[in-house]
Design an enzyme around this catalytic site. Structure first.
Site, PDB file in Angstrom:
ATOM      1  N   LYS A   1      21.612  66.377  81.788  1.00  0.00           N
ATOM      2  CA  LYS A   1      22.810  67.222  81.867  1.00  0.00           C
ATOM      3  C   LYS A   1      23.544  67.245  80.525  1.00  0.00           C
ATOM      4  O   LYS A   1      23.899  68.292  80.016  1.00  0.00           O
ATOM      5  CB  LYS A   1      23.753  66.691  82.956  1.00  0.00           C
ATOM      6  CG  LYS A   1      25.129  67.315  82.914  1.00  0.00           C
ATOM      7  CD  LYS A   1      26.030  66.797  84.005  1.00  0.00           C
ATOM      8  CE  LYS A   1      26.850  65.589  83.644  1.00  0.00           C
ATOM      9  NZ  LYS A   1      27.916  65.812  82.661  1.00  0.00           N
ATOM     10  N   ASN A   2      23.766  66.055  79.964  1.00  0.00           N
ATOM     11  CA  ASN A   2      24.578  65.986  78.748  1.00  0.00           C
ATOM     12  C   ASN A   2      23.839  66.475  77.510  1.00  0.00           C
ATOM     13  O   ASN A   2      24.447  66.661  76.455  1.00  0.00           O
ATOM     14  CB  ASN A   2      25.086  64.557  78.525  1.00  0.00           C
ATOM     15  CG  ASN A   2      26.208  64.221  79.497  1.00  0.00           C
ATOM     16  OD1 ASN A   2      26.680  65.082  80.229  1.00  0.00           O
ATOM     17  ND2 ASN A   2      26.628  62.960  79.506  1.00  0.00           N
TER      18      ASN A   2
ATOM     19  N   CYS B   1      46.459  69.128  81.062  1.00  0.00           N
ATOM     20  CA  CYS B   1      46.139  68.101  80.071  1.00  0.00           C
ATOM     21  C   CYS B   1      46.632  68.504  78.698  1.00  0.00           C
ATOM     22  O   CYS B   1      46.188  69.498  78.150  1.00  0.00           O
ATOM     23  CB  CYS B   1      44.633  67.877  79.975  1.00  0.00           C
ATOM     24  SG  CYS B   1      43.941  67.229  81.461  1.00  0.00           S
TER      25      CYS B   1
ATOM     26  N   ARG C   1      44.545  64.004  76.629  1.00  0.00           N
ATOM     27  CA  ARG C   1      43.101  64.185  76.805  1.00  0.00           C
ATOM     28  C   ARG C   1      42.580  64.851  75.538  1.00  0.00           C
ATOM     29  O   ARG C   1      42.352  66.049  75.482  1.00  0.00           O
ATOM     30  CB  ARG C   1      42.848  65.063  78.023  1.00  0.00           C
ATOM     31  CG  ARG C   1      41.438  64.974  78.449  1.00  0.00           C
ATOM     32  CD  ARG C   1      41.278  65.012  79.932  1.00  0.00           C
ATOM     33  NE  ARG C   1      39.866  64.956  80.210  1.00  0.00           N
ATOM     34  CZ  ARG C   1      39.306  65.575  81.219  1.00  0.00           C
ATOM     35  NH1 ARG C   1      40.017  66.281  82.052  1.00  0.00           N
ATOM     36  NH2 ARG C   1      38.015  65.482  81.404  1.00  0.00           N
TER      37      ARG C   1
ATOM     38  N   ASP D   1      28.960  55.956  81.304  1.00  0.00           N
ATOM     39  CA  ASP D   1      28.499  56.731  82.462  1.00  0.00           C
ATOM     40  C   ASP D   1      27.695  55.900  83.464  1.00  0.00           C
ATOM     41  O   ASP D   1      27.304  56.406  84.516  1.00  0.00           O
ATOM     42  CB  ASP D   1      27.662  57.939  81.996  1.00  0.00           C
ATOM     43  CG  ASP D   1      28.527  59.034  81.390  1.00  0.00           C
ATOM     44  OD1 ASP D   1      29.768  58.966  81.507  1.00  0.00           O
ATOM     45  OD2 ASP D   1      27.965  59.970  80.789  1.00  0.00           O
TER      46      ASP D   1
ATOM     47  N   ARG E   1      27.559  67.886  90.604  1.00  0.00           N
ATOM     48  CA  ARG E   1      27.801  68.368  89.237  1.00  0.00           C
ATOM     49  C   ARG E   1      26.722  67.858  88.291  1.00  0.00           C
ATOM     50  O   ARG E   1      26.441  68.497  87.285  1.00  0.00           O
ATOM     51  CB  ARG E   1      29.151  67.842  88.717  1.00  0.00           C
ATOM     52  CG  ARG E   1      30.362  68.611  89.186  1.00  0.00           C
ATOM     53  CD  ARG E   1      31.598  68.073  88.492  1.00  0.00           C
ATOM     54  NE  ARG E   1      31.273  67.753  87.108  1.00  0.00           N
ATOM     55  CZ  ARG E   1      31.761  66.720  86.421  1.00  0.00           C
ATOM     56  NH1 ARG E   1      32.633  65.909  86.964  1.00  0.00           N
ATOM     57  NH2 ARG E   1      31.399  66.505  85.175  1.00  0.00           N
TER      58      ARG E   1
HETATM   59  C1  UD1 Z   1      30.409  62.768  76.553  1.00  0.00           C
HETATM   60  C2  UD1 Z   1      29.667  62.902  77.858  1.00  0.00           C
HETATM   61  C3  UD1 Z   1      30.261  61.977  78.913  1.00  0.00           C
HETATM   62  C4  UD1 Z   1      30.295  60.541  78.383  1.00  0.00           C
HETATM   63  C5  UD1 Z   1      30.977  60.481  77.030  1.00  0.00           C
HETATM   64  C6  UD1 Z   1      30.903  59.106  76.381  1.00  0.00           C
HETATM   65  C7  UD1 Z   1      28.935  65.206  77.809  1.00  0.00           C
HETATM   66  C8  UD1 Z   1      29.050  66.574  78.367  1.00  0.00           C
HETATM   67  N1  UD1 Z   1      29.760  64.288  78.312  1.00  0.00           N
HETATM   68  O1  UD1 Z   1      31.756  63.178  76.797  1.00  0.00           O
HETATM   69  O2  UD1 Z   1      29.449  62.043  80.075  1.00  0.00           O
HETATM   70  O3  UD1 Z   1      30.993  59.726  79.289  1.00  0.00           O
HETATM   71  O4  UD1 Z   1      30.349  61.406  76.116  1.00  0.00           O
HETATM   72  O5  UD1 Z   1      29.595  58.690  76.279  1.00  0.00           O
HETATM   73  O6  UD1 Z   1      28.088  64.939  76.981  1.00  0.00           O
HETATM   74  N2  UD1 Z   1      38.249  61.302  72.071  1.00  0.00           N
HETATM   75  C9  UD1 Z   1      39.359  61.447  71.268  1.00  0.00           C
HETATM   76  N3  UD1 Z   1      39.482  62.601  70.551  1.00  0.00           N
HETATM   77  C10 UD1 Z   1      38.536  63.584  70.566  1.00  0.00           C
HETATM   78  C11 UD1 Z   1      37.412  63.406  71.383  1.00  0.00           C
HETATM   79  C12 UD1 Z   1      37.290  62.249  72.125  1.00  0.00           C
HETATM   80  O7  UD1 Z   1      40.233  60.598  71.225  1.00  0.00           O
HETATM   81  O8  UD1 Z   1      38.705  64.605  69.881  1.00  0.00           O
HETATM   82  C13 UD1 Z   1      38.138  60.074  72.903  1.00  0.00           C
HETATM   83  C14 UD1 Z   1      38.057  60.395  74.407  1.00  0.00           C
HETATM   84  O9  UD1 Z   1      39.330  60.541  74.976  1.00  0.00           O
HETATM   85  C15 UD1 Z   1      37.319  59.176  74.919  1.00  0.00           C
HETATM   86  C16 UD1 Z   1      36.369  58.813  73.769  1.00  0.00           C
HETATM   87  O10 UD1 Z   1      36.890  59.465  72.618  1.00  0.00           O
HETATM   88  O11 UD1 Z   1      38.208  58.118  75.125  1.00  0.00           O
HETATM   89  C17 UD1 Z   1      34.936  59.250  73.997  1.00  0.00           C
HETATM   90  O12 UD1 Z   1      34.876  60.642  74.150  1.00  0.00           O
HETATM   91  P1  UD1 Z   1      33.628  61.518  73.717  1.00  0.00           P
HETATM   92  O13 UD1 Z   1      32.588  60.665  73.063  1.00  0.00           O
HETATM   93  O14 UD1 Z   1      34.137  62.694  72.959  1.00  0.00           O
HETATM   94  O15 UD1 Z   1      33.083  62.003  75.112  1.00  0.00           O
HETATM   95  P2  UD1 Z   1      32.737  63.475  75.577  1.00  0.00           P
HETATM   96  O16 UD1 Z   1      31.973  64.183  74.502  1.00  0.00           O
HETATM   97  O17 UD1 Z   1      33.949  64.124  76.144  1.00  0.00           O
END
Ligand code: UD1
Length: 411
Positions: A19-20, A112, A117, A300, A392
């Protein structure tokens, strides 16, 4: 969803595509106007939502033989809020639309604010490539007539930010270096997909990714990697139920942290020929887990392990270091008799002899998977409300678990 308990899972199960990996790959398909064929696409809700979003943007989409065929480029640059609010990964269309159309407007997920977020790292990256960013009325607007390669240092190795910046930089003028990039296998898969369309990306899978901008991307035909989280979920389900299963279509290398913790907890994991066999004959030994970016233990898989460790002989500790608020499943596991205490980002799980079936709520995708695992081990039946969250991200999970001897029913 009704999950009868006291089952030992036995047999074989095949993992679907990741999925990811697929979500960013579908977003990256917006970078080219030519035909893109993505094979082995799982029938899961997140994929359907992103596909509808891409279709709305003007791309012609055809789904046949488990393959998505995309033709033509996007004509719109504002995905609709009704779809964006359903899935956070909608943000992944920002990089491609910015690079291709010079402008993009995306709503922030309902309720959010950026602060709570955050997508700040995505936006900082776009700015470093020369885009102007405005946040108004709950929308983020990014604009740039031309993006220019640059050095982008990520304060944290965010998966989504690495992907979004990589996609935006692929059509920039000049070379971009993403430093402190995320190392996840899904990033490597996205780079491979983009390179198959003519992008020039090297270093994906390391913490510095080099993207040499090209003028345009072309057609491709691509199969994404298997889903390591789906695989890990079946591995834990086998161990939790003291079952014995073989998992097919799996890349063991992607599951090292999960395998290490299963072994430490007394489960047996055997790898051969791209299959993994997982079984358990001894009591579950408590373990210490801290979630971390790849190659650390995946956030995850945290909820599923918590369900499993609820049955350990002794106390385990899980620290969630990736997300701030990811213990929603604790309250539901407590309803099943688990003994868990949380303090901030740490949970202490005191093992108990057995869980008891109860009426519980799937608060999110992985929490739902954890409740299914807990339910399979429990005395009595577990009724999981809001089980649509599970759909999902897990293709045919009921059929797959029933194929292993469970007798789950959707109600
Ligand atoms: C992706 C995965 C999700 C997984 C996560 C961490 C997908 C679609 N989803 O989510 O399943 O749990 O990686 O392995 O691939 N953060 C910031 N600022 C930003 C972006 C992120 O502070 O601009 C923080 C987030 O709030 C979180 C952490 O960084 O605490 C990790 O987020 P991130 O690695 O970006 O996860 P996703 O890409 O959203």
């Amino acid at each position: 969803m009704l999950v009868p308990g006291k089952v030992r899972l036995m047999g074989e199960v095949e993992v679907s595509s990741s999925k990811n990996a697929i979500l960013p790959i579908l977003a990256a398909s917006l970078l080219s106007d030519e035909t893109k064929i993505i094979k082995n696409v799982p029938d899961i809700r997140d994929v359907t939502v992103i596909t509808e979003l891409i279709q709305y943007l003007g791309v012609k989409v055809d789904y046949r033989d488990r393959s998505l065929h995309f033709s033509g480029g996007a004509v719109r640059e504002t995905p609709p809020y009704e779809l964006v609010r359903l899935i956070r990964a909608s943000f992944l269309v920002m990089g491609p639309l910015l690079a291709k159309k010079g402008s993009v407007r995306v709503s922030l997920p309902g309720g959010c604010a950026i602060g709570t977020r955050p997508i700040d790292l995505h936006l900082k990256g776009f700015e470093a490539l020369g885009a102007s960013i405005n946040v108004t009325g709950g929308d983020v607007i990014a604009k740039a007539n031309q993006l220019y390669g640059n050095h982008v240092y990520l304060d944290y190795p965010s998966v989504g930010a690495t992907e979004n910046i990589m996609m935006a930089a692929s059509l920039a003028q000049g070379t971009t270096y993403i430093e402190n990039a995320a190392l996840e296998p899904e990033i490597v898969d996205l780079a491979n997909f983009m390179n198959s369309m003519g992008a020039r990306i090297t270093g994906a899978g390391s913490n510095v990714i080099k993207i040499e901008g090209v003028e345009k991307l072309s057609s491709t035909d691509y199969s994404p990697i298997p889903d390591r989280i789906e695989a890990g979920t079946y591995m834990v389900a086998a161990a939790a139920t003291a079952g014995d299963i073989i998992i097919k279509n799996i890349i063991p290398e992607h599951l090292k942290a999960v395998t290490a913790k299963l072994l430490e907890s007394n489960a047996i994991v055997e790898e051969n020929n791209g299959h993994i066999r997982v079984y358990r004959q001894q009591d579950i030994k408590p373990v210490y887990i801290k979630t971390q970016p790849y190659p650390g233990f995946p956030t995850d898989m945290q909820a599923q392990f918590m369900a499993y460790l609820s049955l350990a002989r002794g106390s385990s500790v899980i620290t969630e270091s990736v997300f701030e608020n990811r213990f929603m499943h604790v309250a539901e596991l407590l309803r099943m008799g688990a003994k868990i205490k949380t303090e901030g980002r740490t949970a202490i799980i005191k093992g108990c002899r057995e869980l008891t079936g109860a009426r519980v709520r799937a608060t999110d995708l992985r929490a739902g998977a954890a409740l299914m695992i807990a339910g399979l081990t429990a005395r009595g039946s577990t009724n999981i409300m809001n089980s649509e969250h599970i759909d999902r991200g897990y293709e045919n999970i009921v059929a797959k678990l029933n194929g292993l001897g469970a007798n789950i029913r959707r109600v």
